[in-house]
Write an enzyme that holds these catalytic residues in place. Structure first.
Site, PDB file in Angstrom:
ATOM      1  N   CYS A  81     -24.346  50.450 -15.612  1.00 13.41           N
ATOM      2  CA  CYS A  81     -25.131  50.916 -16.761  1.00 13.41           C
ATOM      3  C   CYS A  81     -25.832  52.227 -16.434  1.00 13.41           C
ATOM      4  CB  CYS A  81     -26.084  49.817 -17.226  1.00 13.41           C
ATOM      5  SG  CYS A  81     -26.778  50.101 -18.860  1.00 13.41           S
ATOM      6  N   HIS A 180     -22.415  45.435 -18.217  1.00 16.93           N
ATOM      7  CA  HIS A 180     -23.085  44.663 -17.171  1.00 16.93           C
ATOM      8  C   HIS A 180     -22.223  43.507 -16.701  1.00 16.93           C
ATOM      9  CE1 HIS A 180     -27.190  46.389 -17.474  1.00 16.93           C
ATOM     10  NE2 HIS A 180     -26.766  46.745 -18.670  1.00 16.93           N
ATOM     11  N   GLU A 182     -22.818  41.548 -14.334  1.00 13.67           N
ATOM     12  CA  GLU A 182     -23.678  40.438 -13.937  1.00 13.67           C
ATOM     13  C   GLU A 182     -24.201  39.676 -15.147  1.00 13.67           C
ATOM     14  OE1 GLU A 182     -24.555  43.480 -14.257  1.00 13.67           O
ATOM     15  OE2 GLU A 182     -26.692  43.674 -14.757  1.00 13.67           O
TER      16      GLU A 182
END
Lengths: 200, 253
Positions: A81, A180, A182
């Site tokens: 990001c 993202h 994660e």
């Protein structure tokens, strides 16, 4: 040892936790340049404004250490990001800012009639490199950003929001995603596993 | 294409999940971390935790819930309820939240929206608005868990919040919450059409069709729900399948 760079921008622990799921390698969250020197892989996450991000990297003395370890020693790098956007030459977020300049291009605001920020799950289209050879499920990942990286070189994946935009970059040992991993459940875990094993 | 988001909302009090109807009469509906695991397995797009604990001690219980959820569910988590300062928000983000939602504090100190979005980025800050019909039959913004009038019009307040740096609006329909009769589509559409930022609809979903209506008629970017998942046998899997058949772009597992 994988170092997740702590420069005060965003929720680093979710990145660390997600990495812990896919590797037995030690994961360390740190802003210590000595740890960067000992790292085998480096992650630069980040949520927040470009100007603040680059300013924090400067004031923590991290830029030289990152350039030494990533550009010279060519350690595998993952930017997420803001961590991808900072690689650009410039950004126009809240003023004109200079980025790290590791990848040609500039970061600008989405120009579209659609909602901004671009928030939610969207499909990516891998074009080359690590992502092309990787099983990514239905290829949807979680995005949350108002600005995007405009570049024509080193594009590893694109995504559609109004027009197409760059979703991931790959340049040698430098890999970065606008989305993202994660926060992208199974697809994200697959991608992270691919990256921790990536031989670039 | 960007998918419409389906977001289960977990209302929390003292570390337990509760449900209310029109913001009154609590019922305990279970353990939030267990519930979050189930939603994660069923492909929910994000989770929202709204905490209504009264006391400061119970704030620590909330931190535990947030941390445990963040350790197991790798999807975006928004936490709101009682956040009054940048320090409160920072702590919640450190505990594992990806986004924070502010409601009463934003109305009382609108500059907090600007301050928070400058520090954490616009996309991290959600302004949550509770809208209720007042005695004159007009929608008004209420604070303090819908117990206090503000004199603000929800549409105007949404626009103001956007100008101050909010990344998203979470609009909750107080009179519909827990009734399972659907969102207030007219108000939802007015807000969705007036701001450029995404709008999340919340309060009132009783059938899967209500979720679809929220998007097709209410123009919401995301649809949130609680009762339908607690009290019926609907699930995020069934909801996504229904929404897809209705022609919406959604994630399916």
């Amino acid at each position: 040892m994988i170092v997740v760079v702590d420069y005060g921008m965003g929720n680093l622990h979710s990145v660390a936790k997600a990495l812990e799921r896919v590797t037995d390698d030690e994961i360390v969250v740190s802003s210590d340049t000595k740890k960067l020197d000992r790292a085998t892989r480096i992650v630069l996450p980040g949520v927040g404004a470009f100007g603040q991000g680059i300013s924090n990297l400067k004031s923590l003395g991290l830029i030289t250490a990152l350039e030494k370890n990533v550009l010279e020693k060519k350690k595998p790098f993952l930017g997420i990001c803001l961590g991808m956007q900072l690689l650009a030459e410039t950004s126009t977020e809240k003023g004109l800012h200079k980025g790290l300049g590791w990848v040609k291009g500039e970061v600008t605001l989405f120009e579209t009639n659609l909602k901004v920020p671009h928030v939610g799950w969207n499909d990516i289209e891998p074009c080359k490199g690590m992502l092309s050879g990787c099983y990514l499920g239905d290829r949807t990942f979680y995005f949350v950003h108002s600005y995007h990286f405009v570049t024509s070189d080193n594009v590893a994946a694109t995504c559609g929001y109004g027009a197409g935009f760059v979703a991931a970059i790959e340049k040698g040992n430098i890999f970065a995603t606008q989305f993202h991993p994660e926060k992208s459940q199974k697809n994200g875990q697959r991608l992270l596993k691919q990256w921790v094993e990536w031989q670039c | 294409m960007l998918k419409t988001r389906l977001i289960p909302v977990l209302l929390l009090k003292d570390g337990r999940m509760i449900k209310t109807v029109r913001y009154k009469n609590y019922r305990d509906v279970g353990d939030p971390v267990t519930c979050a695991r189930v939603y994660d397995a069923q492909g929910a797009d994000e989770l929202i935790f709204l905490d209504i604990s009264a006391s400061v001690e119970n704030r620590n219980v909330l931190y535990d819930v947030v941390t445990m959820t963040a350790q197991e569910c790798f999807m975006p988590l928004t936490v709101g309820g009682g956040l009054r300062s940048v320090a409160d928000m920072r702590k919640m983000l450190q505990m594992g939240a990806d986004k924070v939602s502010i409601n009463t504090a934003a109305v009382e100190h609108p500059a907090l929206i600007r301050e928070a979005s400058d520090v954490f980025g616009n996309s991290t800050i959600i302004v949550s608005i509770d809208a209720k019909l007042n005695r004159e039959g007009k929608f008004e913004v209420y604070t303090h868990r819908a117990t206090r009038k503000t004199g603000l019009d929800p549409v105007a307040w949404s626009k103001k919040a956007e100008s101050l740096g909010a990344g998203e609006i979470l609009i909750s329909f107080v009179d519909k919450e827990g009734t399972m009769q659907g969102y207030d589509l007219e108000l939802l559409r007015k807000i969705s059409d007036v701001v450029k930022i995404p709008v999340i609809a919340n309060g009132g979903v009783g059938t899967l069709q209500h979720l679809v209506d929220g998007v097709t008629q209410g123009h919401a970017s995301a649809v949130a729900a609680a009762s339908i998942f607690h009290f019926t046998d609907q699930s995020p899997i069934k909801a996504h399948a229904f929404m897809e058949r209705a022609g919406l772009e959604v994630r399916t597992i």
